[in-house]
Design an enzyme around this catalytic site. Structure first.
Site, PDB file in Angstrom:
ATOM      1  CD  GLU A 289      -2.513   3.601  -4.981  1.00  0.00           C
ATOM      2  OE1 GLU A 289      -1.329   3.306  -4.778  1.00  0.00           O
ATOM      3  OE2 GLU A 289      -3.401   2.776  -5.259  1.00  0.00           O
TER       4      GLU A 289
ATOM      5  CG  HIS B 184      -3.066  -0.422  -6.615  1.00  0.00           C
ATOM      6  ND1 HIS B 184      -3.385   0.257  -5.462  1.00  0.00           N
ATOM      7  CD2 HIS B 184      -3.228  -1.732  -6.307  1.00  0.00           C
ATOM      8  CE1 HIS B 184      -3.737  -0.602  -4.516  1.00  0.00           C
ATOM      9  NE2 HIS B 184      -3.645  -1.829  -5.009  1.00  0.00           N
TER      10      HIS B 184
ATOM     11  NE  ARG C  49      -4.379  -0.885   0.200  1.00  0.00           N
ATOM     12  CZ  ARG C  49      -4.606  -1.928  -0.603  1.00  0.00           C
ATOM     13  NH1 ARG C  49      -3.688  -2.329  -1.454  1.00  0.00           N
ATOM     14  NH2 ARG C  49      -5.767  -2.561  -0.571  1.00  0.00           N
TER      15      ARG C  49
HETATM   16  C1  DGY Z   1      -5.895  -5.546  -2.738  1.00  0.00           C
HETATM   17  O1  DGY Z   1      -6.573  -6.547  -2.960  1.00  0.00           O
HETATM   18  O2  DGY Z   1      -5.751  -5.071  -1.608  1.00  0.00           O
HETATM   19  C2  DGY Z   1      -5.275  -4.909  -3.923  1.00  0.00           C
HETATM   20  O3  DGY Z   1      -4.339  -3.970  -3.566  1.00  0.00           O
HETATM   21  C3  DGY Z   1      -6.372  -4.301  -4.765  1.00  0.00           C
HETATM   22  O4  DGY Z   1      -6.075  -4.567  -6.066  1.00  0.00           O
END
Ligand code: DGY
Length: 331
Positions: free
Chosen positions: A265, A283, A236
Site C-alpha cells: 500500500e 488504511h 497490516r
Molecule cells: C497503527 O497504529 O498501527 C495504524 O495502523 C496506523 O494508523
C-alpha cells in the site's frame, strides 16, 4: 535547544506543543520523503516524529545525533528494531489509544463484507433498482455465527468483546493463549490455526506484521475456510497473500473480504478492484478525529519525555526498546 523533525503533516497544535521544547522542522506540506531525503533531514536531529516511514540502518547511520524516533502508530514494522538497538536509538509507538476505534473498524468491515454493503450501494447508485426480490443481494449472518480472531492482543480483545451483543461464539488463535480470566471475560476459546480456519464464519486479522506473520493467510489457509466465510484485515498488509485472496474471491472459495490494509500500500492488487465481494478502505482503522488526536499527542509525549523534557522527562510512556535508554545515561 534540541532539534527534531516532524516527518509528516500533523495537527498544528501538536507542532506548537513540540515547539515549546524543541527547534522543530515540520512538513505540513506532507511531502513524502525518500529514504535518502529522510536521512539528510535527520543528519542534525536529536529526535523524529514519523507516521509509518521506514527507519532502517542506513537512515540511522546518516543521523549520528538521533536519540529517539516516535511512531504515530501502534504497529512498528516500519522500524528495524535491531538496527535501533545497535545504534542506541529509542523507538516509541502509540498503543491502547486506538484499540476501540480500530475494533469498531474491524466490525464495520466484517459487517459490510457479510451483508454486501459496498456492492449494494454501488448497484443502487447505477439506478438499476426497480423492485424487491427474495434473493436480491443476500449475504451471510453475523448474529449467532462464529467469530474467529487471529491475534488476541488488545485490539483483538476489543474485537472479541463486541461479539457478545451478537450472540456469537468466539474462537481465537494467538502465538500464546491469553490469561484464563480474559478467555472467561470474552467467552473465547483457543483453537489452533487450522481448526480456527475451518470453524469460523467470520475471521478478523489483528496480529502485528513480522517475518513470522508474513502470509499468515495464503492459498492453503483460504482453502480451509468455509465457502460462506468472510475474512477481514485491519492489521497490516503482508499478513494476507493478496494475490491468493484475489483468486479465492474470484473463484468464490470464500464469500467476501473486508480489507483496510494491503501488500505494498498505497498501491493495491488491481484484482481487488474488479471483485464485488471485497470491501476496500484506505488504511483508516484508527481514523477518527479523537483517536488520531490521541495518537498524535501520545507520539509527542513520547518524543518530549525521551529527549528529557516536560513532566514525564526521561520516562516516555510507550517505549519499544527501553533498554537503550540505560546506555544514554552511562554514555
Ligand atoms: C497503527 O497504529 O498501527 C495504524 O495502523 C496506523 O494508523
Amino acid at each position: 535547544m534540541k532539534k527534531i523533525l516532524v516527518a509528516r503533516a500533523v495537527f498544528p497544535d501538536v507542532i506548537d506543543r513540540l515547539g515549546r521544547y524543541f527547534d522543530v522542522e515540520s512538513n505540513q506540506a506532507d511531502h513524502i520523503f525518500t529514504s535518502a531525503e529522510l536521512g539528510a533531514k535527520l543528519a542534525d536531529k536529536d529526535g523524529a516524529f514519523v507516521a509509518g516511514e521506514r527507519i532502517d540502518a542506513s537512515i540511522l547511520a546518516a543521523a549520528p545525533r538521533l536519540r529517539v524516533v516516535s511512531n504515530m502508530a501502534v504497529g512498528y514494522n516500519n522500524f528495524d528494531i535491531d538496527a535501533f538497538n545497535r545504534a542506541g536509538v529509542l523507538g516509541t509507538n502509540t498503543p491502547d489509544v486506538l484499540n476501540e476505534t480500530t475494533a469498531d473498524m474491524g466490525w464495520a468491515l466484517m459487517m459490510a463484507a457479510a451483508r454486501r454493503m459496498s456492492e449494494s450501494e454501488r448497484w443502487l447508485r447505477t439506478g438499476a433498482w426497480d423492485r424487491w426480490a427474495y434473493d436480491m443481494l443476500t449475504g451471510v449472518d453475523i448474529h449467532g455465527s462464529t467469530l474467529g480472531v487471529i491475534g488476541m492482543g488488545r485490539i483483538g480483545q476489543a474485537v472479541a468483546r463486541r461479539a457478545k451483543g451478537f450472540g456469537m461464539r468466539v474462537v481465537y488463535h494467538n502465538r500464546s493463549r491469553v490469561a484464563p480470566e480474559i478467555e472467561r471475560e470474552l467467552n473465547a476459546e483457543y483453537l489452533d490455526k487450522t481448526a480456527l480456519l475451518k470453524t469460523a464464519d467470520h475471521i478478523v486479522l489483528v496480529l502485528p506484521y513480522t517475518a513470522q506473520s508474513h502470509h499468515t493467510i495464503g492459498a492453503a489457509e483460504l482453502a480451509l475456510m468455509k465457502p460462506t466465510a468472510t475474512l477481514t484485515n485491519i492489521a497490516r498488509g503482508g499478513i494476507i497473500d493478496d494475490a491468493a485472496l484475489v483468486v479465492a474471491l474470484r473463484e468464490r472459495r470464500i464469500a467476501a473480504a473486508g480489507l483496510d490494509v494491503f501488500e505494498g500500500e498505497p498501491k493495491l492488487n488491481p484484482g481487488f478492484l474488479e471483485l464485488p465481494s471485497v470491501v476496500l478502505t484506505p488504511h483508516i482503522g484508527s481514523a477518527t478525529e479523537g483517536t488520531r488526536r490521541a495518537m498524535a499527542n501520545l507520539a509527542a509525549d513520547n518524543l518530549i519525555a525521551a529527549l528529557g523534557e516536560g513532566p514525564q522527562a526521561g520516562q516516555p510512556p510507550s517505549p519499544i526498546n527501553p533498554d537503550v535508554m540505560a546506555r544514554w545515561v552511562s554514555a
